[in-house]
Design a protein around this motif. Structure first.
Motif, PDB file in Angstrom:
ATOM      1  N   LEU A 191       0.811  -1.215   0.000  1.00  0.00           N
ATOM      2  CA  LEU A 191       0.000   0.000   0.000  1.00  0.00           C
ATOM      3  C   LEU A 191       0.848   1.270   0.000  1.00  0.00           C
ATOM      4  CD1 LEU A 191      -3.144  -0.844   2.126  1.00  0.00           C
ATOM      5  CD2 LEU A 191      -2.540  -1.417  -0.216  1.00  0.00           C
ATOM      6  N   TYR A 192       2.150   1.148   0.201  1.00  0.00           N
ATOM      7  CA  TYR A 192       3.043   2.279  -0.013  1.00  0.00           C
ATOM      8  C   TYR A 192       3.462   2.377  -1.480  1.00  0.00           C
ATOM      9  CZ  TYR A 192       3.699   3.363   4.959  1.00  0.00           C
ATOM     10  OH  TYR A 192       3.507   3.754   6.266  1.00  0.00           O
ATOM     11  N   LEU A 194       0.836   1.731  -4.054  1.00  0.00           N
ATOM     12  CA  LEU A 194      -0.471   1.295  -4.522  1.00  0.00           C
ATOM     13  C   LEU A 194      -0.680   1.538  -6.011  1.00  0.00           C
ATOM     14  CD1 LEU A 194      -3.219   0.080  -4.043  1.00  0.00           C
ATOM     15  CD2 LEU A 194      -4.000   2.276  -3.121  1.00  0.00           C
ATOM     16  N   ASP A 195      -0.189   2.649  -6.551  1.00  0.00           N
ATOM     17  CA  ASP A 195      -0.402   2.923  -7.974  1.00  0.00           C
ATOM     18  C   ASP A 195       0.172   1.794  -8.839  1.00  0.00           C
ATOM     19  OD1 ASP A 195      -1.703   5.295  -7.460  1.00  0.00           O
ATOM     20  OD2 ASP A 195       0.057   6.560  -7.813  1.00  0.00           O
ATOM     21  N   THR A 221      -1.322  -6.174   3.828  1.00  0.00           N
ATOM     22  CA  THR A 221      -0.791  -4.922   4.350  1.00  0.00           C
ATOM     23  C   THR A 221      -0.575  -5.013   5.849  1.00  0.00           C
ATOM     24  OG1 THR A 221      -1.196  -2.544   4.640  1.00  0.00           O
ATOM     25  CG2 THR A 221      -3.136  -3.982   4.579  1.00  0.00           C
ATOM     26  N   VAL A 224      -1.678   0.157   6.509  1.00  0.00           N
ATOM     27  CA  VAL A 224      -1.655   1.542   6.025  1.00  0.00           C
ATOM     28  C   VAL A 224      -3.110   1.978   5.887  1.00  0.00           C
ATOM     29  CG1 VAL A 224      -0.767   3.123   4.262  1.00  0.00           C
ATOM     30  CG2 VAL A 224       0.498   1.022   4.809  1.00  0.00           C
ATOM     31  N   LYS A 227      -5.150   3.848   2.994  1.00  0.00           N
ATOM     32  CA  LYS A 227      -5.120   3.255   1.661  1.00  0.00           C
ATOM     33  C   LYS A 227      -5.960   1.980   1.546  1.00  0.00           C
ATOM     34  CE  LYS A 227      -2.173   6.006  -0.480  1.00  0.00           C
ATOM     35  NZ  LYS A 227      -2.505   6.719  -1.731  1.00  0.00           N
ATOM     36  N   GLU A 230      -9.190   2.351  -0.500  1.00  0.00           N
ATOM     37  CA  GLU A 230      -8.788   2.658  -1.870  1.00  0.00           C
ATOM     38  C   GLU A 230      -8.297   1.413  -2.600  1.00  0.00           C
ATOM     39  OE1 GLU A 230      -5.564   5.462  -4.309  1.00  0.00           O
ATOM     40  OE2 GLU A 230      -5.799   5.708  -2.138  1.00  0.00           O
ATOM     41  N   LEU A 231      -7.573   0.554  -1.885  1.00  0.00           N
ATOM     42  CA  LEU A 231      -7.124  -0.710  -2.479  1.00  0.00           C
ATOM     43  C   LEU A 231      -8.309  -1.496  -3.002  1.00  0.00           C
ATOM     44  CD1 LEU A 231      -4.978  -3.024  -2.929  1.00  0.00           C
ATOM     45  CD2 LEU A 231      -5.627  -3.807  -0.629  1.00  0.00           C
ATOM     46  N   ARG A 234      -9.982   0.216  -6.122  1.00  0.00           N
ATOM     47  CA  ARG A 234      -9.188   0.230  -7.348  1.00  0.00           C
ATOM     48  C   ARG A 234      -8.890  -1.156  -7.896  1.00  0.00           C
ATOM     49  NH1 ARG A 234      -4.211   4.384  -6.824  1.00  0.00           N
ATOM     50  NH2 ARG A 234      -3.941   3.614  -8.955  1.00  0.00           N
TER      51      ARG A 234
END
Length: 405
Positions: A191-192, A194-195, A221, A224, A227, A230-231, A234
């Motif tokens: 998650l650090y 993630l993109d 993870t 975090v 995020k 969001e994980l 996405r």
């Protein structure tokens, strides 16, 4: 169509200055073709889709193998790009069949990838998302290696392609696969990054290519918190949480990120994970440390903490590594802990340690491992051999979980 692949190129590093198309997303592949002046923009999607299938369905490592692409375009592709994988510096096979690959992405940039066969009815590939790690979890060997950098989406996807090269899994088939599951449980905190992790999942899960479904991809993870939702939004991947403690004081010590995101905040973020249900449970990873986190009281507190969250708890016998101050819980202690969790209605498989003799087990990955002194290797092998046959048999009875998470 039958394709005879020459995989020798897969073991050669990409030539300096030539970008590799292997690992690119669909959008990146289209853009690369346009920027190179090889196709008009209006035809770029069609041509990218054509190359995509050769790269990710057939796994070709030479442009010459793309038989429905014109010779002229093949020559132009050859002049500007490569399909070579990153360099495999070392490949090790454990006594239990686990395979570990030390992969060099660039000078001084190396990470490890592990294939674990026969996890239930499947095989799982454990991929890295970073070189090194910033989290410094005290029980984890990987955490002792300083962060070098994030891996790109292409470098993450390349780990899957390298393993499939080695296992002979091209072209993609839905039958008799060895790699059926992907777990982001290797080096680094996903998650650090993630993109790049999200883009890599897009590549790996695409049905016209590698085609490993998102429900068979698990991202782990250490917590975090911002995020986590969001994980899910996405990637729609399965979620695993590296928990290891039931109170903030102990988790602050074992998983230092807890000082920033304590357990209550972590659980709130998990409850917000999209599509959470009994059909899409969160996996909680809990490493069993002798005299540290393995009491019956902690098992009961774990059950209390997870109340209302569709969950599975993976109990992980601690895997020794040179210099660690921890010991693995006694087998009877692990069984008693599992029984308490099971009685509360949670699946709590005890993960069978795999690949300990080649430092490929959970928490043991470190790209410097190829430099380990022979004496340290022998010490590790002795520790791995100390597990009795009865303990190993019991672990198999409990099972490991189909997605290794």
């Amino acid at each position: 169509m039958t394709i005879a692949l020459d995989l020798s190129a897969a073991n050669r590093p990409a030539p300096a200055g030539k970008p590799s198309l292997a690992g690119m997303t669909r959008a990146q592949l289209r853009e690369a073709l346009i920027e190179a002046g090889l196709v008009e923009e209006k035809k770029a999607k069609m041509r990218a889709d054509q190359l995509w299938r050769w790269i990710y369905h057939y796994g070709v490592t030479e442009f010459e193998a793309m038989t429905n692409v014109s010779k002229v375009l093949r020559a132009e592709l050859e002049a500007r790009f490569t399909l070579a994988r990153p360099e495999v510096v070392e490949r090790q096979i454990s006594r239990d069949g686990t395979r570990k690959y030390l992969i060099r992405f660039a000078p001084g940039v190396e990470a490890e990838t592990v294939f674990i066969p026969s996890v239930g009815k499947s095989g799982a590939l454990c991929v890295s998302s970073q070189v090194g790690c910033t989290l410094n979890c005290t029980f984890c060997h990987t955490g002792t290696q300083k962060l070098v950098r994030n891996l790109t989406a292409a470098e993450i996807a390349a780990q899957v392609m390298i393993a499939r090269d080695d296992l002979g899994e091209w072209p993609t088939s839905n039958e008799d696969r060895q790699i059926t599951n992907i777990v982001f449980m290797g080096m680094g905190e996903p998650l650090y990054n993630l993109d790049h992790v999200a883009d890599a999942i897009d590549v790996i899960s695409d049905g016209d290519g590698i085609s490993i479904g998102r429900r068979r991809i698990t991202v782990s993870t250490s917590g975090v918190v911002p995020k986590i939702p969001e994980l899910g939004e996405r990637t729609r991947a399965m979620l695993a949480i590296s928990l290891h403690a039931t109170n903030d004081a102990l988790r602050d010590e074992l998983v230092p990120i807890n000082k920033r995101y304590p357990i209550a905040d972590l659980l709130d973020a998990i409850r917000a994970y999209p599509d959470l249900s009994n059909a899409k449970r969160v996996t909680f990873e809990y490493v069993m440390l002798k005299g540290v986190n393995d009491s019956p009281a902690e098992a009961k507190e774990l059950v209390r903490l997870l109340q209302g969250i569709p969950s599975k708890i993976n109990l992980i016998p601690f895997n020794p590594w040179p210099g660690s101050n921890y010991e693995c819980s006694d087998w009877e202690t692990i069984e008693r802990f599992a029984e308490i969790v099971n009685r509360a209605g949670y699946a709590s498989p005890i993960r069978t340690p795999r690949g300990r003799d080649i430092l490929a087990a959970c928490g043991q990955l470190k790209s410097e491992s190829e430099k380990m002194r022979a004496s340290e290797r022998r010490a590790l092998e002795r520790a791995a051999q100390n597990a009795s046959p009865a303990e190993t048999a019991k672990a198999h009875l409990y099972g490991e979980g189909a997605n290794l998470a």
